[in-house]
Scaffold this motif. Structure first.
Motif, PDB file in Angstrom:
ATOM      1  N   GLU A  34       0.827  -1.210   0.000  1.00  0.00           N
ATOM      2  CA  GLU A  34       0.000   0.000   0.000  1.00  0.00           C
ATOM      3  C   GLU A  34       0.859   1.257   0.000  1.00  0.00           C
ATOM      4  OE1 GLU A  34      -2.737  -0.416   3.255  1.00  0.00           O
ATOM      5  OE2 GLU A  34      -3.838  -2.015   2.245  1.00  0.00           O
ATOM      6  N   ARG A  35       1.906   1.270   0.814  1.00  0.00           N
ATOM      7  CA  ARG A  35       2.794   2.446   0.862  1.00  0.00           C
ATOM      8  C   ARG A  35       3.432   2.724  -0.499  1.00  0.00           C
ATOM      9  NH1 ARG A  35       2.000   4.942   5.530  1.00  0.00           N
ATOM     10  NH2 ARG A  35       2.596   3.798   7.363  1.00  0.00           N
ATOM     11  N   LEU A  36       3.780   1.667  -1.204  1.00  0.00           N
ATOM     12  CA  LEU A  36       4.399   1.830  -2.524  1.00  0.00           C
ATOM     13  C   LEU A  36       3.341   1.928  -3.631  1.00  0.00           C
ATOM     14  CD1 LEU A  36       7.470  -0.580  -2.267  1.00  0.00           C
ATOM     15  CD2 LEU A  36       7.389   1.892  -1.892  1.00  0.00           C
ATOM     16  N   LYS A  37       2.088   2.075  -3.237  1.00  0.00           N
ATOM     17  CA  LYS A  37       0.955   2.250  -4.156  1.00  0.00           C
ATOM     18  C   LYS A  37       0.746   1.051  -5.061  1.00  0.00           C
ATOM     19  CE  LYS A  37       1.445   7.241  -4.069  1.00  0.00           C
ATOM     20  NZ  LYS A  37       2.753   7.546  -3.554  1.00  0.00           N
ATOM     21  N   ARG A  38       0.888  -0.136  -4.480  1.00  0.00           N
ATOM     22  CA  ARG A  38       0.662  -1.407  -5.171  1.00  0.00           C
ATOM     23  C   ARG A  38       1.370  -1.470  -6.518  1.00  0.00           C
ATOM     24  NH1 ARG A  38      -5.469  -1.673  -3.241  1.00  0.00           N
ATOM     25  NH2 ARG A  38      -4.985  -2.231  -1.117  1.00  0.00           N
ATOM     26  N   PRO A  39       2.678  -1.416  -6.486  1.00  0.00           N
ATOM     27  CA  PRO A  39       3.436  -1.364  -7.746  1.00  0.00           C
ATOM     28  C   PRO A  39       3.350  -2.670  -8.529  1.00  0.00           C
ATOM     29  CG  PRO A  39       4.915  -1.797  -5.932  1.00  0.00           C
ATOM     30  CD  PRO A  39       3.553  -1.523  -5.323  1.00  0.00           C
ATOM     31  N   GLU A  40       3.467  -2.540  -9.837  1.00  0.00           N
ATOM     32  CA  GLU A  40       3.543  -3.734 -10.678  1.00  0.00           C
ATOM     33  C   GLU A  40       4.939  -4.344 -10.599  1.00  0.00           C
ATOM     34  OE1 GLU A  40       1.997  -3.671 -14.632  1.00  0.00           O
ATOM     35  OE2 GLU A  40       0.563  -2.104 -14.126  1.00  0.00           O
ATOM     36  N   PHE A  41       5.948  -3.466 -10.433  1.00  0.00           N
ATOM     37  CA  PHE A  41       7.331  -3.923 -10.411  1.00  0.00           C
ATOM     38  C   PHE A  41       8.097  -3.239  -9.282  1.00  0.00           C
ATOM     39  CE2 PHE A  41       5.829  -4.286 -14.744  1.00  0.00           C
ATOM     40  CZ  PHE A  41       6.205  -5.578 -15.084  1.00  0.00           C
ATOM     41  N   VAL A  42       8.949  -4.003  -8.626  1.00  0.00           N
ATOM     42  CA  VAL A  42       9.863  -3.455  -7.625  1.00  0.00           C
ATOM     43  C   VAL A  42      11.267  -3.964  -7.905  1.00  0.00           C
ATOM     44  CG1 VAL A  42       8.123  -3.245  -5.800  1.00  0.00           C
ATOM     45  CG2 VAL A  42       9.493  -5.330  -5.955  1.00  0.00           C
ATOM     46  N   ARG A  43      12.229  -3.257  -7.343  1.00  0.00           N
ATOM     47  CA  ARG A  43      13.620  -3.705  -7.355  1.00  0.00           C
ATOM     48  C   ARG A  43      14.018  -3.954  -5.914  1.00  0.00           C
ATOM     49  NH1 ARG A  43      19.113  -0.926  -9.717  1.00  0.00           N
ATOM     50  NH2 ARG A  43      18.341  -1.760 -11.671  1.00  0.00           N
ATOM     51  N   VAL A  44      14.621  -5.091  -5.664  1.00  0.00           N
ATOM     52  CA  VAL A  44      15.142  -5.431  -4.343  1.00  0.00           C
ATOM     53  C   VAL A  44      16.655  -5.316  -4.438  1.00  0.00           C
ATOM     54  CG1 VAL A  44      15.323  -7.234  -2.585  1.00  0.00           C
ATOM     55  CG2 VAL A  44      13.214  -7.006  -3.922  1.00  0.00           C
ATOM     56  N   VAL A  57      10.122   1.063  -5.997  1.00  0.00           N
ATOM     57  CA  VAL A  57       9.303   0.992  -7.198  1.00  0.00           C
ATOM     58  C   VAL A  57      10.196   1.136  -8.420  1.00  0.00           C
ATOM     59  CG1 VAL A  57       7.438   2.119  -8.474  1.00  0.00           C
ATOM     60  CG2 VAL A  57       7.326   1.963  -5.980  1.00  0.00           C
ATOM     61  N   THR A  58       9.907   0.326  -9.437  1.00  0.00           N
ATOM     62  CA  THR A  58      10.607   0.427 -10.714  1.00  0.00           C
ATOM     63  C   THR A  58       9.610   0.093 -11.812  1.00  0.00           C
ATOM     64  OG1 THR A  58      12.652  -0.169 -11.875  1.00  0.00           O
ATOM     65  CG2 THR A  58      11.513  -1.956 -10.730  1.00  0.00           C
ATOM     66  N   ASP A  59      10.105  -0.140 -13.024  1.00  0.00           N
ATOM     67  CA  ASP A  59       9.201  -0.506 -14.119  1.00  0.00           C
ATOM     68  C   ASP A  59       9.750  -1.726 -14.856  1.00  0.00           C
ATOM     69  OD1 ASP A  59      11.120   0.373 -16.092  1.00  0.00           O
ATOM     70  OD2 ASP A  59      10.404   2.421 -15.801  1.00  0.00           O
ATOM     71  N   SER A  60       9.020  -2.170 -15.831  1.00  0.00           N
ATOM     72  CA  SER A  60       9.364  -3.417 -16.522  1.00  0.00           C
ATOM     73  C   SER A  60      10.663  -3.333 -17.314  1.00  0.00           C
ATOM     74  CB  SER A  60       8.230  -3.844 -17.445  1.00  0.00           C
ATOM     75  OG  SER A  60       8.014  -2.859 -18.438  1.00  0.00           O
ATOM     76  N   SER A  61      11.138  -2.125 -17.604  1.00  0.00           N
ATOM     77  CA  SER A  61      12.399  -1.994 -18.355  1.00  0.00           C
ATOM     78  C   SER A  61      13.635  -2.215 -17.479  1.00  0.00           C
ATOM     79  CB  SER A  61      12.479  -0.617 -19.021  1.00  0.00           C
ATOM     80  OG  SER A  61      12.583   0.394 -18.030  1.00  0.00           O
ATOM     81  N   ASP A  62      13.465  -2.214 -16.168  1.00  0.00           N
ATOM     82  CA  ASP A  62      14.571  -2.442 -15.237  1.00  0.00           C
ATOM     83  C   ASP A  62      14.991  -3.913 -15.325  1.00  0.00           C
ATOM     84  OD1 ASP A  62      16.190  -2.936 -12.966  1.00  0.00           O
ATOM     85  OD2 ASP A  62      15.029  -1.573 -11.706  1.00  0.00           O
ATOM     86  N   PRO A  63      16.256  -4.192 -15.617  1.00  0.00           N
ATOM     87  CA  PRO A  63      16.687  -5.593 -15.729  1.00  0.00           C
ATOM     88  C   PRO A  63      16.583  -6.363 -14.405  1.00  0.00           C
ATOM     89  CG  PRO A  63      18.576  -4.114 -15.878  1.00  0.00           C
ATOM     90  CD  PRO A  63      17.342  -3.254 -15.877  1.00  0.00           C
ATOM     91  N   PHE A  64      16.464  -5.656 -13.284  1.00  0.00           N
ATOM     92  CA  PHE A  64      16.336  -6.309 -11.973  1.00  0.00           C
ATOM     93  C   PHE A  64      14.903  -6.233 -11.435  1.00  0.00           C
ATOM     94  CE2 PHE A  64      20.771  -5.035 -12.362  1.00  0.00           C
ATOM     95  CZ  PHE A  64      21.400  -6.243 -12.134  1.00  0.00           C
ATOM     96  N   ALA A  65      13.958  -5.885 -12.294  1.00  0.00           N
ATOM     97  CA  ALA A  65      12.564  -5.742 -11.876  1.00  0.00           C
ATOM     98  C   ALA A  65      11.984  -7.084 -11.438  1.00  0.00           C
ATOM     99  CB  ALA A  65      11.734  -5.163 -13.011  1.00  0.00           C
ATOM    100  N   VAL A  66      11.242  -7.035 -10.328  1.00  0.00           N
ATOM    101  CA  VAL A  66      10.493  -8.182  -9.836  1.00  0.00           C
ATOM    102  C   VAL A  66       9.026  -7.901 -10.141  1.00  0.00           C
ATOM    103  CG1 VAL A  66       9.852  -9.515  -7.801  1.00  0.00           C
ATOM    104  CG2 VAL A  66      12.175  -8.598  -8.005  1.00  0.00           C
ATOM    105  N   ASP A  67       8.384  -8.786 -10.879  1.00  0.00           N
ATOM    106  CA  ASP A  67       7.000  -8.594 -11.307  1.00  0.00           C
ATOM    107  C   ASP A  67       6.040  -8.977 -10.180  1.00  0.00           C
ATOM    108  OD1 ASP A  67       4.547  -8.477 -12.555  1.00  0.00           O
ATOM    109  OD2 ASP A  67       5.081  -9.840 -14.188  1.00  0.00           O
ATOM    110  N   LEU A  73      -2.218  -7.176  -3.559  1.00  0.00           N
ATOM    111  CA  LEU A  73      -2.401  -6.917  -2.131  1.00  0.00           C
ATOM    112  C   LEU A  73      -1.196  -7.297  -1.295  1.00  0.00           C
ATOM    113  CD1 LEU A  73      -6.103  -7.982  -1.603  1.00  0.00           C
ATOM    114  CD2 LEU A  73      -5.165  -5.698  -1.916  1.00  0.00           C
ATOM    115  N   ARG A  74      -0.579  -8.405  -1.609  1.00  0.00           N
ATOM    116  CA  ARG A  74       0.570  -8.886  -0.838  1.00  0.00           C
ATOM    117  C   ARG A  74       1.502  -9.570  -1.823  1.00  0.00           C
ATOM    118  NH1 ARG A  74      -0.265 -12.793   4.283  1.00  0.00           N
ATOM    119  NH2 ARG A  74      -0.099 -10.945   5.550  1.00  0.00           N
ATOM    120  N   GLY A  75       2.714  -9.042  -1.964  1.00  0.00           N
ATOM    121  CA  GLY A  75       3.654  -9.597  -2.927  1.00  0.00           C
ATOM    122  C   GLY A  75       4.394 -10.798  -2.378  1.00  0.00           C
ATOM    123  N   ARG A  76       4.719 -11.717  -3.266  1.00  0.00           N
ATOM    124  CA  ARG A  76       5.458 -12.903  -2.866  1.00  0.00           C
ATOM    125  C   ARG A  76       6.452 -13.231  -3.973  1.00  0.00           C
ATOM    126  NH1 ARG A  76       3.107 -17.231   0.314  1.00  0.00           N
ATOM    127  NH2 ARG A  76       4.758 -18.718   0.671  1.00  0.00           N
TER     128      ARG A  76
END
Length: 125
Positions: A34-44, A57-67, A73-76
């Motif tokens: 929720e804090r990250l506004k339910r992102p489609e992609f994140v980078r860890v 938060v990142t986008d699909s063009s990031d080579p380290f993006a996690v979809d 609601l809850r990422g895994r």
């Protein structure tokens, strides 16, 4: 609504930002999502020297993006090797379920985790 004009709405906000490490997975809390506004992609990313981890938060063009688009609601993320590495850094065993509280940093759209704050958790998953 008759009779309820004197009531003031209450902003309840988000729950806590945290990561839970299970045997094979990293689970992002609902509060984090929720804090990250339910992102489609994140980078860890990790800094092993300072024992810190960030989720940003990142986008699909990031080579380290996690979809996370299928988990709004809850990422895994399933990655046993990385989970094992985090548990070694935090001093827990591979079988332990570990919870790590995080701090939201809005100006960078990220959540910062100090791995030294990890605690043994009872899995509710």
């Amino acid at each position: 609504m008759i009779g309820f004009e004197e009531f003031t709405p209450v902003e309840l906000g988000c729950g806590p930002c945290s990561l839970t490490l299970t045997l094979n997975s990293i689970i992002f809390s609902r509060g984090l999502m929720e804090r990250l506004k339910r992102p489609e992609f994140v980078r860890v990313a990790i800094n092993e020297n300072t024992k810190q981890l960030i989720v940003r938060v990142t986008d699909s063009s990031d080579p380290f993006a996690v979809d996370l688009s299928r988990m709004p609601l809850r990422g895994r993320v399933n990655n046993r090797d990385f989970v094992k590495k985090l548990k070694i850094i935090t001093g827990f065993t591979e079988e332990d379920t570990v919870k790590i509280p995080g701090k939201y940093v809005p100006e960078y759209e990220l959540v910062l985790f100090d791995l030294n704050d990890a605690v043994l958790a009872v899995s509710d998953i």
